[in-house]
Motif scaffolding. Sequence first.
Motif, PDB file in Angstrom:
ATOM      1  N   GLU A 131       0.830  -1.209   0.000  1.00 40.17           N
ATOM      2  CA  GLU A 131       0.000   0.000   0.000  1.00 40.17           C
ATOM      3  C   GLU A 131       0.867   1.262   0.000  1.00 40.17           C
ATOM      4  OE1 GLU A 131      -3.705   1.860   2.610  1.00 40.17           O
ATOM      5  OE2 GLU A 131      -3.162  -0.251   2.825  1.00 40.17           O
ATOM      6  N   LYS A 132       1.911   1.238   0.809  1.00 43.13           N
ATOM      7  CA  LYS A 132       2.846   2.369   0.850  1.00 43.13           C
ATOM      8  C   LYS A 132       3.590   2.491  -0.480  1.00 43.13           C
ATOM      9  CE  LYS A 132       5.169   5.711   2.771  1.00 43.13           C
ATOM     10  NZ  LYS A 132       4.513   7.002   3.054  1.00 43.13           N
ATOM     11  N   ALA A 133       3.954   1.351  -1.063  1.00 42.15           N
ATOM     12  CA  ALA A 133       4.659   1.367  -2.346  1.00 42.15           C
ATOM     13  C   ALA A 133       3.795   2.002  -3.430  1.00 42.15           C
ATOM     14  CB  ALA A 133       5.064  -0.050  -2.740  1.00 42.15           C
ATOM     15  N   VAL A 134       2.500   1.679  -3.433  1.00 39.62           N
ATOM     16  CA  VAL A 134       1.573   2.285  -4.405  1.00 39.62           C
ATOM     17  C   VAL A 134       1.594   3.802  -4.262  1.00 39.62           C
ATOM     18  CG1 VAL A 134      -0.882   2.595  -4.966  1.00 39.62           C
ATOM     19  CG2 VAL A 134       0.028   0.294  -4.648  1.00 39.62           C
ATOM     20  N   GLN A 135       1.513   4.264  -3.026  1.00 33.55           N
ATOM     21  CA  GLN A 135       1.522   5.708  -2.757  1.00 33.55           C
ATOM     22  C   GLN A 135       2.811   6.354  -3.277  1.00 33.55           C
ATOM     23  OE1 GLN A 135       1.177   6.727   1.459  1.00 33.55           O
ATOM     24  NE2 GLN A 135       2.233   8.649   1.040  1.00 33.55           N
ATOM     25  N   LEU A 136       3.939   5.681  -3.039  1.00 32.23           N
ATOM     26  CA  LEU A 136       5.229   6.235  -3.474  1.00 32.23           C
ATOM     27  C   LEU A 136       5.339   6.264  -4.999  1.00 32.23           C
ATOM     28  CD1 LEU A 136       7.439   4.447  -0.805  1.00 32.23           C
ATOM     29  CD2 LEU A 136       7.177   6.926  -1.027  1.00 32.23           C
ATOM     30  N   SER A 161      -0.519   0.320 -10.612  1.00 26.04           N
ATOM     31  CA  SER A 161      -1.705  -0.436 -11.051  1.00 26.04           C
ATOM     32  C   SER A 161      -1.543  -1.922 -10.774  1.00 26.04           C
ATOM     33  CB  SER A 161      -1.945  -0.229 -12.555  1.00 26.04           C
ATOM     34  OG  SER A 161      -2.186   1.119 -12.846  1.00 26.04           O
ATOM     35  N   ARG A 162      -0.369  -2.468 -11.085  1.00 25.45           N
ATOM     36  CA  ARG A 162      -0.159  -3.909 -10.891  1.00 25.45           C
ATOM     37  C   ARG A 162      -0.199  -4.274  -9.412  1.00 25.45           C
ATOM     38  NH1 ARG A 162       3.273  -2.779 -15.196  1.00 25.45           N
ATOM     39  NH2 ARG A 162       5.145  -2.615 -13.910  1.00 25.45           N
ATOM     40  N   LEU A 163       0.338  -3.403  -8.557  1.00 26.64           N
ATOM     41  CA  LEU A 163       0.276  -3.673  -7.120  1.00 26.64           C
ATOM     42  C   LEU A 163      -1.164  -3.618  -6.613  1.00 26.64           C
ATOM     43  CD1 LEU A 163       3.344  -1.812  -5.555  1.00 26.64           C
ATOM     44  CD2 LEU A 163       2.949  -4.272  -5.650  1.00 26.64           C
ATOM     45  N   LEU A 164      -1.949  -2.688  -7.143  1.00 28.33           N
ATOM     46  CA  LEU A 164      -3.356  -2.593  -6.745  1.00 28.33           C
ATOM     47  C   LEU A 164      -4.121  -3.840  -7.160  1.00 28.33           C
ATOM     48  CD1 LEU A 164      -3.974   1.160  -7.675  1.00 28.33           C
ATOM     49  CD2 LEU A 164      -4.062   0.171  -5.366  1.00 28.33           C
ATOM     50  N   VAL A 165      -3.830  -4.337  -8.368  1.00 26.99           N
ATOM     51  CA  VAL A 165      -4.478  -5.581  -8.832  1.00 26.99           C
ATOM     52  C   VAL A 165      -4.065  -6.747  -7.953  1.00 26.99           C
ATOM     53  CG1 VAL A 165      -4.484  -7.274 -10.718  1.00 26.99           C
ATOM     54  CG2 VAL A 165      -4.829  -4.848 -11.208  1.00 26.99           C
ATOM     55  N   ARG A 166      -2.762  -6.807  -7.645  1.00 29.32           N
ATOM     56  CA  ARG A 166      -2.247  -7.890  -6.803  1.00 29.32           C
ATOM     57  C   ARG A 166      -2.929  -7.886  -5.438  1.00 29.32           C
ATOM     58  NH1 ARG A 166       4.000  -7.539  -6.872  1.00 29.32           N
ATOM     59  NH2 ARG A 166       3.481  -7.186  -9.070  1.00 29.32           N
ATOM     60  N   GLY A 167      -3.217  -6.697  -4.927  1.00 27.27           N
ATOM     61  CA  GLY A 167      -3.891  -6.581  -3.637  1.00 27.27           C
ATOM     62  C   GLY A 167      -5.402  -6.631  -3.747  1.00 27.27           C
ATOM     63  N   ARG A 168      -5.913  -6.889  -4.976  1.00 25.69           N
ATOM     64  CA  ARG A 168      -7.349  -6.998  -5.244  1.00 25.69           C
ATOM     65  C   ARG A 168      -8.096  -5.718  -4.853  1.00 25.69           C
ATOM     66  NH1 ARG A 168      -7.996 -11.796  -7.246  1.00 25.69           N
ATOM     67  NH2 ARG A 168     -10.264 -11.670  -7.348  1.00 25.69           N
ATOM     68  N   ARG A 169      -7.419  -4.590  -5.032  1.00 27.57           N
ATOM     69  CA  ARG A 169      -8.044  -3.285  -4.810  1.00 27.57           C
ATOM     70  C   ARG A 169      -8.520  -2.789  -6.186  1.00 27.57           C
ATOM     71  NH1 ARG A 169      -3.141  -0.480  -1.774  1.00 27.57           N
ATOM     72  NH2 ARG A 169      -4.434   1.385  -1.921  1.00 27.57           N
ATOM     73  N   PHE A 170      -9.580  -3.454  -6.669  1.00 24.67           N
ATOM     74  CA  PHE A 170      -9.965  -3.306  -8.070  1.00 24.67           C
ATOM     75  C   PHE A 170     -10.538  -1.931  -8.412  1.00 24.67           C
ATOM     76  CE2 PHE A 170     -10.423  -8.121  -7.849  1.00 24.67           C
ATOM     77  CZ  PHE A 170      -9.207  -8.345  -8.474  1.00 24.67           C
ATOM     78  N   ASP A 171     -11.252  -1.295  -7.480  1.00 21.95           N
ATOM     79  CA  ASP A 171     -11.797   0.035  -7.767  1.00 21.95           C
ATOM     80  C   ASP A 171     -10.670   1.025  -8.051  1.00 21.95           C
ATOM     81  OD1 ASP A 171     -14.241  -1.060  -7.328  1.00 21.95           O
ATOM     82  OD2 ASP A 171     -14.668  -0.019  -5.457  1.00 21.95           O
ATOM     83  N   GLU A 172      -9.636   0.996  -7.189  1.00 21.62           N
ATOM     84  CA  GLU A 172      -8.494   1.889  -7.376  1.00 21.62           C
ATOM     85  C   GLU A 172      -7.693   1.499  -8.613  1.00 21.62           C
ATOM     86  OE1 GLU A 172      -6.443   2.772  -3.364  1.00 21.62           O
ATOM     87  OE2 GLU A 172      -7.752   1.052  -2.989  1.00 21.62           O
ATOM     88  N   ALA A 173      -7.588   0.190  -8.864  1.00 15.80           N
ATOM     89  CA  ALA A 173      -6.834  -0.286 -10.030  1.00 15.80           C
ATOM     90  C   ALA A 173      -7.480   0.207 -11.323  1.00 15.80           C
ATOM     91  CB  ALA A 173      -6.766  -1.813 -10.028  1.00 15.80           C
ATOM     92  N   ALA A 174      -8.815   0.182 -11.371  1.00 14.78           N
ATOM     93  CA  ALA A 174      -9.525   0.625 -12.579  1.00 14.78           C
ATOM     94  C   ALA A 174      -9.201   2.093 -12.876  1.00 14.78           C
ATOM     95  CB  ALA A 174     -11.028   0.437 -12.397  1.00 14.78           C
ATOM     96  N   ASP A 263       1.207  -8.783 -18.663  1.00 15.85           N
ATOM     97  CA  ASP A 263       1.864  -8.752 -17.354  1.00 15.85           C
ATOM     98  C   ASP A 263       1.221  -9.808 -16.470  1.00 15.85           C
ATOM     99  OD1 ASP A 263       3.768  -6.693 -17.658  1.00 15.85           O
ATOM    100  OD2 ASP A 263       2.191  -5.195 -17.531  1.00 15.85           O
ATOM    101  N   ASN A 264       2.036 -10.460 -15.679  1.00 16.27           N
ATOM    102  CA  ASN A 264       1.595 -11.617 -14.907  1.00 16.27           C
ATOM    103  C   ASN A 264       0.330 -11.369 -14.081  1.00 16.27           C
ATOM    104  OD1 ASN A 264       2.057 -14.334 -14.254  1.00 16.27           O
ATOM    105  ND2 ASN A 264       2.877 -13.751 -12.262  1.00 16.27           N
ATOM    106  N   ASP A 265       0.228 -10.185 -13.475  1.00 14.28           N
ATOM    107  CA  ASP A 265      -0.929  -9.889 -12.628  1.00 14.28           C
ATOM    108  C   ASP A 265      -2.220  -9.883 -13.433  1.00 14.28           C
ATOM    109  OD1 ASP A 265       0.321  -9.369  -9.960  1.00 14.28           O
ATOM    110  OD2 ASP A 265       1.416  -7.898 -11.129  1.00 14.28           O
TER     111      ASP A 265
END
Length: 312
Positions: A131-136, A161-174, A263-265
Amino acid sequence: MAAQKINEGLEHLAKAEKYLKTGFLKWKPDYDSAASEYGKAAVAFKNAKQFEQAKDACLREAVAHENNRALFHAAKAYEQAGMMLKEMQKLPEAVQLIEKASMMYLENGTPDTAAMALERAGKLIENVDPEKAVQLYQQTANVFENEERLRQAVELLGKASRLLVRGRRFDEAALSIQKEKNIYKEIENYPTCYKKTIAQVLVHLHRNDYVAAERCVRESYSIPGFNGSEDCAALEQLLEGYDQQDQDQVSDVCSSPLFKYMDNDYAKLGLSLVVPGGGIKKKSPATPQAKPDGVTATAADEEEDEYSGGLC
């Protein structure tokens, strides 16, 4: 060897303290010379693998540079202190110092260096605190975007985006993927826009939002070359299968090379996509059972048999 380096570091610290002292004939501390000695002490301690002492020396160097109004050099020292914390496996604290350094780089008017520091911090923390990595990564992208370095910005948005998908945070990923797509469109990298549309559709379908997925494809018809591309044809087939709850059709599309080599995700999203209710699967071939007393199957029987799988 280590003991010698530690002693060398201590000598530099002592010299630094002398430069900071004031007296009757010396009214102002010599921050520049003190910072130089603290920097030498940090290197000596680092070579002796005394990372705690090296970190402390870096922090003192940073303060001396700040007092001397040398923001760039202060930021470098804070960043080095962060790297010492990394060696000590204190990653959140390391990231905190690197973030501080990046803010000072921005204040000093060196945004490129700030962005590189933020990206480094993101890589450090990615496996510990995604989550912190996404922010950075998003902060880094903003810095690059403000400098009109769109290719670097979109690369960092892709990581987020890939980290958000990996964390299943799909609304933010979209939302993140849409921003990527807008930048790729702006720099006229249309083939990558097609791939981002596939990623968007997969994310929306995992959100169970067929309408948003369909809208993504419809809006992408305005992108040059999309209509008639293999990406477009595959997405239309995917949406058709999903809408008709045909799991076999959906699985066939998602296991095609076009999807598998993303991409793998995103490839994982495709392979794990299930239509609502489990879908209708084609009946696997089986040996027909003999009808008793020579009774032949009626058309109604055949129709019933065709859909005997029912809903899974």
